[in-house]
Design a protein around this motif. Sequence first.
Motif, short mmCIF file in Angstrom:
data_model
loop_
_atom_site.label_atom_id
_atom_site.label_comp_id
_atom_site.label_asym_id
_atom_site.label_seq_id
_atom_site.Cartn_x
_atom_site.Cartn_y
_atom_site.Cartn_z
N GLU A 14 0.84 -1.20 0.00
CA GLU A 14 0.00 0.00 0.00
C GLU A 14 0.87 1.25 0.00
O GLU A 14 0.53 2.24 -0.65
N LEU A 15 1.97 1.20 0.71
CA LEU A 15 2.91 2.32 0.69
C LEU A 15 3.65 2.39 -0.64
O LEU A 15 3.94 3.47 -1.15
N PHE A 16 3.94 1.23 -1.21
CA PHE A 16 4.67 1.14 -2.49
C PHE A 16 3.84 1.70 -3.64
O PHE A 16 4.38 2.32 -4.56
N CYS A 17 2.53 1.52 -3.60
CA CYS A 17 1.65 1.96 -4.70
C CYS A 17 1.30 3.44 -4.63
O CYS A 17 0.66 3.96 -5.57
N VAL A 18 1.67 4.15 -3.58
CA VAL A 18 1.54 5.60 -3.41
C VAL A 18 0.08 6.02 -3.19
O VAL A 18 -0.24 6.64 -2.19
N PHE A 19 -0.83 5.69 -4.13
CA PHE A 19 -2.21 6.15 -4.05
C PHE A 19 -3.17 4.95 -3.94
O PHE A 19 -2.89 3.87 -4.47
N SER B 276 14.63 -6.04 -4.40
CA SER B 276 14.67 -6.73 -3.10
C SER B 276 14.41 -5.72 -1.99
O SER B 276 14.95 -4.61 -2.02
N PHE B 277 13.62 -6.15 -1.01
CA PHE B 277 13.30 -5.32 0.16
C PHE B 277 13.52 -6.18 1.40
O PHE B 277 13.06 -7.33 1.46
N GLY B 278 14.19 -5.61 2.40
CA GLY B 278 14.42 -6.39 3.61
C GLY B 278 15.23 -5.62 4.63
O GLY B 278 15.36 -4.39 4.56
N PHE B 279 15.82 -6.36 5.58
CA PHE B 279 16.60 -5.72 6.62
C PHE B 279 17.60 -6.72 7.21
O PHE B 279 17.43 -7.94 7.10
N TYR C 276 11.32 7.83 -3.72
CA TYR C 276 10.14 8.18 -2.93
C TYR C 276 9.78 7.07 -1.95
O TYR C 276 9.46 7.34 -0.78
N VAL C 277 9.84 5.82 -2.40
CA VAL C 277 9.43 4.69 -1.55
C VAL C 277 10.35 4.57 -0.33
O VAL C 277 9.87 4.36 0.78
N ILE C 278 11.66 4.72 -0.50
CA ILE C 278 12.55 4.59 0.65
C ILE C 278 12.33 5.74 1.63
O ILE C 278 12.37 5.55 2.86
N SER D 23 -1.02 7.41 6.95
CA SER D 23 0.38 7.46 6.53
C SER D 23 0.72 6.33 5.58
O SER D 23 1.52 6.50 4.65
N ARG D 24 0.13 5.18 5.78
CA ARG D 24 0.43 4.01 4.96
C ARG D 24 -0.30 4.02 3.62
O ARG D 24 0.27 3.68 2.59
#
Length: 339
Positions: free
Chosen positions: A106-111, A184-187, A220-222, A247-248
């Motif tokens: 949801e955050l990745f798609c912006v809108f 890739s997304f992670g931590f 923007y996403v980061i 926010s999300r």
Amino acid sequence: MVCLPIRQSRWLKASVPLLRRLGCRSQMLLRDGRTTSLTKGDTLKRILPRRKPTAFKLKVGGVCILGCAVMQYLYGSTENFYKYSFITNKNPDDLADFYGTEDFMELFCVFPFVVKLLMRGASFDNEGVVHTMGFPGEMEVNMLFTDREEDVKGDGNLKTVFFNKREEFHDKIGPYELWSMVQSFGFNVHPDGACEVYHHGESFRGPFFLRLILHMHAKYVIWATEHHINHHAFAESEDEEEVEERSRQEMPIHIVHDHLFKDFVSSLIGDIESQRDKLNLEKDKEAELDGHHRATIRRLKTISKVPVKDIQLSKRMTLTEQKTARGSVTKIQIDTNES
């Protein structure tokens, strides 16, 4: 026979079909002095001479083609086209849930409407591949989750120290692939307990302009992810949950509503309070000066009531000092004893 001048192009376009319907034979005078007959079935493309492209247009077209080729070579298909990271002290298990569920998408798609187009209308095949709307055509998304748990404190409790979500995007029109991308997304959890969250663009294959757009989207996403995780993610109270959801799902609106507008109002309140304090300070100074002025006026009125013969200057004063003393109340001596 009707003679039509070539310069009246608007009238010519309207008159040629009319003359053909009437069955009239007409002639048109061309710029080079020649005449041509208009018969049934004639069109302006056949009658009017074709214009050859000028040298300037050819040069502009060549420069554009060459520029696109250079941009495609520099910013087209590549490996490791971006990598961003930030540090947070949030719980690793909460971060794994955030990236592994729809919250991050949801955050990745912006809108919200993009979420509906990409996620709500998506479908899974037998192999677990997601099929959704592409840009353009149809997009296939492959997802792979990897995590690692370790006994960090030695007490037998396993905690997540590594998490990675790998996504492969393939945009196709029929059997042809237009572009593809791997992210890739992670931590990673550091020894001190802090988590380093990363977003990594592993590869891109496609036109350069699309890569530039995706690169700006990654920035923007980061930024949005760091802001959300460090400020509003994993809320506990109902008020915090409302802000967390905004926010999300609607980060741009959240920034304007919950930050820019509130900061603007707070700055206005601060300016007004500072002006009020300044005015109060000036009023205090004015009141203090007014008190000194009133005391001086009372002294002067008292002096004005004393007879002149009772006001004696010191005999030790010189003439210059006496002249100066006449203009100063502090230099005179008032004798109030009765004669």
